[in-house]
Design a protein around this motif. Sequence first.
Motif, PDB file in Angstrom:
ATOM      1  N   HIS A  43       0.845  -1.195   0.000  1.00 26.89           N
ATOM      2  CA  HIS A  43       0.000   0.000   0.000  1.00 26.89           C
ATOM      3  C   HIS A  43       0.878   1.242   0.000  1.00 26.89           C
ATOM      4  N   HIS A  45       0.440   4.164   1.157  1.00 28.41           N
ATOM      5  CA  HIS A  45       0.430   4.966   2.383  1.00 28.41           C
ATOM      6  C   HIS A  45       0.687   4.132   3.641  1.00 28.41           C
ATOM      7  N   THR A  65      -2.461   2.293   7.467  1.00 26.29           N
ATOM      8  CA  THR A  65      -2.071   3.326   6.510  1.00 26.29           C
ATOM      9  C   THR A  65      -2.313   4.721   7.057  1.00 26.29           C
ATOM     10  N   ALA A  67      -4.052   8.222   6.555  1.00 25.27           N
ATOM     11  CA  ALA A  67      -5.273   8.640   5.878  1.00 25.27           C
ATOM     12  C   ALA A  67      -4.925   9.611   4.744  1.00 25.27           C
ATOM     13  N   ASP A  71      -9.896   8.994   0.871  1.00 30.32           N
ATOM     14  CA  ASP A  71     -10.377   7.779   1.520  1.00 30.32           C
ATOM     15  C   ASP A  71     -11.805   7.979   2.031  1.00 30.32           C
ATOM     16  N   ASP A  72     -12.666   6.976   1.805  1.00 30.00           N
ATOM     17  CA  ASP A  72     -14.029   7.041   2.342  1.00 30.00           C
ATOM     18  C   ASP A  72     -14.014   7.288   3.842  1.00 30.00           C
ATOM     19  N   ILE A  90      -5.690   4.382   9.097  1.00 25.55           N
ATOM     20  CA  ILE A  90      -6.740   3.513   8.571  1.00 25.55           C
ATOM     21  C   ILE A  90      -6.197   2.094   8.424  1.00 25.55           C
ATOM     22  N   VAL A  92      -6.284  -1.486   6.893  1.00 25.30           N
ATOM     23  CA  VAL A  92      -6.794  -2.036   5.632  1.00 25.30           C
ATOM     24  C   VAL A  92      -6.209  -3.434   5.415  1.00 25.30           C
ATOM     25  N   PHE A 126     -12.061   3.394   9.583  1.00 22.06           N
ATOM     26  CA  PHE A 126     -11.940   2.486   8.445  1.00 22.06           C
ATOM     27  C   PHE A 126     -13.319   2.177   7.908  1.00 22.06           C
ATOM     28  N   HIS A 152     -18.857   2.082  -1.375  1.00 22.46           N
ATOM     29  CA  HIS A 152     -17.492   1.822  -1.827  1.00 22.46           C
ATOM     30  C   HIS A 152     -17.532   1.596  -3.331  1.00 22.46           C
TER      31      HIS A 152
END
Length: 169
Positions: A43, A45, A65, A67, A71-72, A90, A92, A126, A152
């Motif tokens: 990832h 981030h 990660t 943020a 990002d949602d 976040i 993930v 998240f 999403h």
Amino acid sequence: MGLTIRPRRDDDLPALAAVLVRVHDLDGYPVEGVADPEGWLRHDHELQSWTAIEDGVPIGQVTLTRAAAGDDAARAWQDHGCGSIDRLAIPVRLFVDPDHRGSGAGRLLMEAALDYARTRGLAIAFDVMLKDQAAIRLYERLGAVRIADVTHRYGNGSAEPASVYALRS
């Protein structure tokens, strides 16, 4: 040897990629990324990733990660008045091999990510797709609170209903 959690290493990626494909075949998670599972596990981030090891074999993982504004979870965090995303992390890419579910690996992986964030003064938010009820139950047992419902969006116009959860440090 039993179940242990440790920082993920590059040599874990092939085994974790194979686990991810099995998880996808069973649960439809992730909705994208199985064409290149090792790439999906990396990832941009990333703060830190952890691997669950059972008897020397990688059986699951999570990545924490930073943020990003797109990002949602970060948008919901700000919309809900929770504060700046500068101090938001976040988690993930949490998954556990179907043959090892119920072992506590998912909880231990999330606790590793939460402990890392909390020791650095980071809040946690998240998103999780509503179809992933086992994950939602885990997050709620850890004290996460739903702060928003989102959609999403992924792939070529696909969409899945999701919720954003938050944990304060």
